[in-house]
Structures are given as structure tokens and as C-alpha cells.
Design an enzyme around this catalytic site. Sequence first.
Site, mmCIF file in Angstrom:
data_model
loop_
_atom_site.group_PDB
_atom_site.id
_atom_site.type_symbol
_atom_site.label_atom_id
_atom_site.label_comp_id
_atom_site.label_asym_id
_atom_site.label_seq_id
_atom_site.Cartn_x
_atom_site.Cartn_y
_atom_site.Cartn_z
ATOM 1 N N TRP A 31 -38.843 15.016 -22.836
ATOM 2 C CA TRP A 31 -37.597 15.359 -22.350
ATOM 3 C C TRP A 31 -36.904 14.052 -22.000
ATOM 4 C CZ3 TRP A 31 -35.637 14.017 -17.520
ATOM 5 C CH2 TRP A 31 -34.623 14.645 -16.826
ATOM 6 N N SER A 97 -45.372 14.006 -23.626
ATOM 7 C CA SER A 97 -44.806 14.609 -22.353
ATOM 8 C C SER A 97 -44.555 15.882 -22.707
ATOM 9 C CB SER A 97 -43.506 13.710 -21.976
ATOM 10 O OG SER A 97 -43.201 13.799 -20.635
ATOM 11 N N THR A 98 -43.358 16.472 -22.516
ATOM 12 C CA THR A 98 -42.614 17.614 -22.799
ATOM 13 C C THR A 98 -43.356 18.178 -24.205
ATOM 14 O OG1 THR A 98 -40.790 17.799 -21.299
ATOM 15 C CG2 THR A 98 -40.935 19.572 -22.704
ATOM 16 N N ALA A 124 -49.701 11.680 -23.080
ATOM 17 C CA ALA A 124 -48.866 11.713 -21.687
ATOM 18 C C ALA A 124 -48.405 12.955 -21.455
ATOM 19 C CB ALA A 124 -47.952 10.626 -21.334
ATOM 20 N N ASP A 229 -49.294 6.195 -15.045
ATOM 21 C CA ASP A 229 -48.086 7.092 -15.317
ATOM 22 C C ASP A 229 -47.589 7.804 -14.225
ATOM 23 O OD1 ASP A 229 -46.617 9.274 -16.109
ATOM 24 O OD2 ASP A 229 -47.857 9.563 -17.786
ATOM 25 N N HIS A 258 -45.807 6.045 -18.458
ATOM 26 C CA HIS A 258 -45.503 7.109 -19.464
ATOM 27 C C HIS A 258 -45.084 6.781 -20.507
ATOM 28 C CE1 HIS A 258 -44.755 11.289 -19.662
ATOM 29 N NE2 HIS A 258 -43.500 11.271 -19.870
#
Length: 278
Positions: A31, A97-98, A124, A229, A258
Site C-alpha cells: 500500500w 507489506s499489504t 515486511a 521497520d 520497511h
Amino acid sequence: MSTITTDDGVEIFYKDWGPRDAQPVVFHHGWPLSSDDWDGQMLAFLSQGYRVIAHDRRGHGRSAQVYEGHDMDHYAADVATLARALDLRDAIHIGHSTGGGEVARYVARFGEPEGRVAKAVLVAAVPPLMVKTASNPEGLPIEVFDGFRAALAANRAQFFRDVPAGPFYGFNRPGATVQEGVIQNWWRQGMMGSAKAHHDGIKAFSETDQTEDLKAISVPTLVLHGEDDQIVPIADAALKAIGLLRNGKLKTYPGYGHGMLTINADVLNADLLAFAKS
């Protein structure tokens, strides 16, 4: 442009590079970015003979800016549609991430049941759950994510400049080497997408409990996380995820933030390739 259309009529943009008979590697972005965030990894895998695929999530990048469906269930179903359309088999799915949440839900609900997935990588990544709840007392308070929503609604352009210039890549750390091009590319990718998709996506990445997704995954899964992160704290994500995976391996990186897949691409690419070949 290459696109597929989902069952609910959403046009999804994707890149598909390399030999069609090579092992496919599918990249899932974070994201509020796009498939462009994986360019460095796609080129690295392509040079090693892999077929590389990356899509722009609905409402992001060059995909349709639809009103609905900005949740982990639709994200995963969209990937399933893409995998079927391209008939991807023995695939390695890598999510940041997302995108890591998207990978976990896709692999658990579609990829493994349909026999299409060989391995998975969570970089991450947000699973199992970011927000603080009664069952997840170590999570981040909902007020953190409410602040994201408020900043996005008030001035998305400035918010999307402040995030990469600060905590995303760790450029706010003393002595950090700030890379202006990286900041601008993050901003460019973010501003290509839909404010509605980005607003709804905050709930998707923060409030989706993916405990059962992680438990359901049986293929070899590599979990990579930076120890510094500031966006997805390692204690709330990777250190919990590895305890839920049946066939997981964890590697952490001291001092990495991140956005390590971009500013530490040389290290990350080598580790990703080694896992793919293992």
C-alpha cells in the site's frame, strides 16, 4: 496494456515478462503503490531465467479505480483470476507489506487448493494482524490507523511525500542517506491510484486477521523482515507469523526498514533468488 477482468468486472493491469515455459514468480506490491515497486526484483529474476509477473491491485496504479472491493478477500480473488487466466503453476508468490497479506490469503484460499503454488515469501508483511485488539494486545492502537485516514483525506499528496521521506525507508534515522528519486517514485506510484482505494486499504491491511491463513499454508514460506521497520513492527508481524506457519523460515535484517526491498535490493534479491532456487 495487458489486463484481465475479474468476475465483478474490475480491470486489473499486469506485467508478464520472460519465457512462458519458465517457472513463474508473482510479485505483490504494498500500500499504496503499484507493480512498479518490484522493478528491481523483476529484472533480477528475469536475468536468471524466470517468468516474472506483477499486477496493480484494484484501485492502485493502472488498474480500475472502482468504488468497492478494497479488502483482502477481493485482493486474493483478483490474484486467483490472474493466475487462472495465465495458467500459472509451480509459482513462487512474493509479497511486500499489504502484498504479503494478499499472498497469505491467496495461497491459503486459492493457490494451494488449486495446486498452483510452489513457495511463498512474505517481505515486511502485515500478517497476522496489525491493530490492537483484545486477542492481539501487542498490536498498534486503532488511533494510529485513524491518523493515516485523516492525513490521507486532508492532503493525500503531502502525506504521500511525508511517508517515504520519513519512516518508510528509514530516511528519518540519523545518518541516513536520503535518496530523493526513491521518495519521488513512491509519491508517483501512490498518486496514480485512487484515494478511495487507499482509504479503504488502510482497514484492509490493519484490521484483517490472517492467523488462519498462515496456519493453512503448507508450502515452504520465507519470512523476511527488517529489525528497524517503523511501519510494520517486526514484533507484531514476522515474529508472530513464523510461529503460525507450518513450513516457515525467518530471516531478519538489523537496521533495515520497511522499504528494504528497494534501498537494500542487492541483499534482498540475493536472498530471494537463493530461496527460489533451493
